[in-house]
Design a protein around this motif. Structure first.
Motif, PDB file in Angstrom:
ATOM      1  N   HIS A  48       0.833  -1.198   0.000  1.00 52.74           N
ATOM      2  CA  HIS A  48       0.000   0.000   0.000  1.00 52.74           C
ATOM      3  C   HIS A  48       0.870   1.253   0.000  1.00 52.74           C
ATOM      4  CE1 HIS A  48      -3.246   2.754   1.054  1.00 52.74           C
ATOM      5  NE2 HIS A  48      -4.070   1.788   0.659  1.00 52.74           N
ATOM      6  N   GLU A  49       0.484   2.220  -0.795  1.00 51.20           N
ATOM      7  CA  GLU A  49       1.302   3.423  -0.937  1.00 51.20           C
ATOM      8  C   GLU A  49       1.398   4.233   0.351  1.00 51.20           C
ATOM      9  OE1 GLU A  49      -1.584   6.798  -2.803  1.00 51.20           O
ATOM     10  OE2 GLU A  49      -0.953   5.221  -4.176  1.00 51.20           O
ATOM     11  N   THR A  50       0.407   4.117   1.223  1.00 51.13           N
ATOM     12  CA  THR A  50       0.490   4.868   2.479  1.00 51.13           C
ATOM     13  C   THR A  50       1.588   4.313   3.387  1.00 51.13           C
ATOM     14  OG1 THR A  50      -1.275   3.534   3.466  1.00 51.13           O
ATOM     15  CG2 THR A  50      -1.927   5.615   2.442  1.00 51.13           C
ATOM     16  N   VAL A  51       1.842   3.009   3.276  1.00 49.54           N
ATOM     17  CA  VAL A  51       2.932   2.404   4.054  1.00 49.54           C
ATOM     18  C   VAL A  51       4.261   2.954   3.559  1.00 49.54           C
ATOM     19  CG1 VAL A  51       4.138   0.244   4.572  1.00 49.54           C
ATOM     20  CG2 VAL A  51       1.627   0.333   4.599  1.00 49.54           C
ATOM     21  N   ASP A  52       4.413   3.018   2.255  1.00 51.02           N
ATOM     22  CA  ASP A  52       5.644   3.582   1.688  1.00 51.02           C
ATOM     23  C   ASP A  52       5.797   5.048   2.080  1.00 51.02           C
ATOM     24  OD1 ASP A  52       6.208   1.154   0.485  1.00 51.02           O
ATOM     25  OD2 ASP A  52       5.329   1.732  -1.442  1.00 51.02           O
ATOM     26  N   ALA A  53       4.703   5.785   2.073  1.00 47.91           N
ATOM     27  CA  ALA A  53       4.743   7.200   2.436  1.00 47.91           C
ATOM     28  C   ALA A  53       5.121   7.358   3.908  1.00 47.91           C
ATOM     29  CB  ALA A  53       3.401   7.862   2.150  1.00 47.91           C
ATOM     30  N   ALA A  54       4.593   6.506   4.753  1.00 45.59           N
ATOM     31  CA  ALA A  54       4.931   6.567   6.173  1.00 45.59           C
ATOM     32  C   ALA A  54       6.414   6.289   6.382  1.00 45.59           C
ATOM     33  CB  ALA A  54       4.081   5.575   6.971  1.00 45.59           C
ATOM     34  N   GLN A  55       6.925   5.279   5.718  1.00 45.86           N
ATOM     35  CA  GLN A  55       8.355   4.945   5.846  1.00 45.86           C
ATOM     36  C   GLN A  55       9.225   6.082   5.307  1.00 45.86           C
ATOM     37  OE1 GLN A  55       9.560   2.891   7.710  1.00 45.86           O
ATOM     38  NE2 GLN A  55       8.650   0.880   7.598  1.00 45.86           N
ATOM     39  N   ALA A  56       8.814   6.669   4.200  1.00 43.31           N
ATOM     40  CA  ALA A  56       9.578   7.788   3.633  1.00 43.31           C
ATOM     41  C   ALA A  56       9.578   8.977   4.593  1.00 43.31           C
ATOM     42  CB  ALA A  56       8.998   8.189   2.281  1.00 43.31           C
ATOM     43  N   SER A  57       8.449   9.228   5.220  1.00 44.99           N
ATOM     44  CA  SER A  57       8.367  10.340   6.175  1.00 44.99           C
ATOM     45  C   SER A  57       9.265  10.099   7.380  1.00 44.99           C
ATOM     46  CB  SER A  57       6.924  10.545   6.631  1.00 44.99           C
ATOM     47  OG  SER A  57       6.136  11.011   5.568  1.00 44.99           O
TER      48      SER A  57
END
Length: 86
Positions: A48-57
């Protein structure tokens, strides 16, 4: 105007405060790294893209903490150089 001794004492206090702040930033960075590992373990395999976004943040936040520490090191160095000229 403050005497040289008073100025040096005030700078020493500021340097101690910077050191305290650096300790807090180190602690925050450690907690952030732990949270990132926990999140990665909990969400492993999720596409899920939100997981990737959370990790990037979290990665960005870690970098910003490193930048903060680097800036404080420069501040300490400059303050020490100034004290050496007094």
């Amino acid at each position: 105007m403050a005497s040289v001794a008073e100025l040096k004492a005030a700078i020493d206090v500021a340097l101690q405060q910077i050191g305290d702040g650096q300790g807090a930033v180190h602690a925050a960075a450690e907690k952030l790294a732990e949270a990132q590992q926990t999140l990665a373990g909990a969400l492993e395999g999720s596409g899920h893209e939100t997981v990737d976004a959370a990790q990037a943040s979290l990665t960005q936040a870690g970098q910003e903490l490193e930048d903060c520490l680097a800036a404080t090191l420069v501040a300490v160095e400059q303050a020490q150089l100034y004290v050496a000229t007094l």
